[in-house]
Design an enzyme around this catalytic site. Structure first.
Site, PDB file in Angstrom:
ATOM      1  N   LYS A 119      38.942 -11.230 -14.441  1.00 24.60           N
ATOM      2  CA  LYS A 119      38.688 -10.499 -15.677  1.00 24.60           C
ATOM      3  C   LYS A 119      37.195 -10.259 -15.876  1.00 24.60           C
ATOM      4  CE  LYS A 119      38.581 -11.174 -20.666  1.00 24.60           C
ATOM      5  NZ  LYS A 119      38.786 -12.144 -21.755  1.00 24.60           N
ATOM      6  N   ASP A 138      42.634  -8.637 -20.978  1.00 21.12           N
ATOM      7  CA  ASP A 138      42.375  -9.654 -21.994  1.00 21.12           C
ATOM      8  C   ASP A 138      43.635  -9.818 -22.841  1.00 21.12           C
ATOM      9  OD1 ASP A 138      42.482  -7.443 -23.629  1.00 21.12           O
ATOM     10  OD2 ASP A 138      40.533  -7.759 -24.565  1.00 21.12           O
TER      11      ASP A 138
END
Length: 207
Positions: A119, A138
């Site tokens: 991420k 997310d």
């Protein structure tokens, strides 16, 4: 790409033309630090902390050499500050030692640094280097993509792989930003505003 996914992507891009990274930064180092701080913390809170932090520690060497307790105090309000401070310091030390002082620009190299997973690496690659090597998943992207039927995975990693297979690579970054904006502004976790949703007609959860 399936028609429903094509429609959703087109409408979201049109609905959120201003969709972009919500973290404030002016350099690869600043974005790396901000993304590490954003774990289990809101972007709003991170943006409140980083102006002073970036002035205190403008270079890799500042983070690498500061007493850890001082760095912890500077980021305390972002939560999990001890682990984050350790990761930031060690990541900066490794960038100095292994990458000649330059934040790496590949997924393979970035994820070897402390505190950086896919991420965080995706955020850095897309917003600094203009590379679409994955989708930033997310909490908002995870929730909204599953509600919209774009993915069914039960982990961020699986959702990312599903989105990467579904959406053209050139749209990976745009999709991530648009889903984040949609999740914050309309498709909230507890009370989604379905009546105001521009993609409601293509949403399995709404039906």
């Amino acid at each position: 790409m399936p028609q429903h996914a094509k429609r959703i992507l087109a409408v979201l891009k049109k609905s959120y033309p201003d969709a972009a990274c919500a973290l404030d930064f002016h350099s690869p180092l600043e974005l790396m630090v901000a993304t590490i701080l954003s774990a289990q913390c809101t972007d709003v809170r991170v943006n409140q902390v980083t102006p002073k932090l970036f002035k205190q520690f403008p270079t890799l060497h500042d983070y690498a050499n500061v007493p850890l307790e001082r760095l912890e105090d500077a980021i305390r309000s972002t939560g999990f500050f001890r682990n984050k401070a350790k990761n930031i310091q060690n990541a900066c030390r490794e960038i100095i030692e292994r990458f000649d002082g330059d934040v790496p620009d590949t997924m393979e190299q970035l994820i070897t640094l402390p505190g950086i997973g896919r991420k965080t690496a995706n955020v850095i690659l897309s917003n600094i280097f203009g590379k679409n090597e994955g989708v930033v998943v997310d909490t908002h992207v995870f929730r909204v993509s599953r509600r919209l039927g774009l993915a069914q995975g039960k982990t961020p990693e699986k959702v990312e792989q599903e989105l990467m297979q579904l959406i053209p690579q050139s749209d990976w970054s745009a999709l991530g930003h648009a889903l984040v904006f949609h999740g914050r502004r309309v498709c909230n976790a507890r009370k989604p505003r379905c009546a105001d949703c521009p993609v409601a007609k293509d949403c399995p959860a709404k039906r």
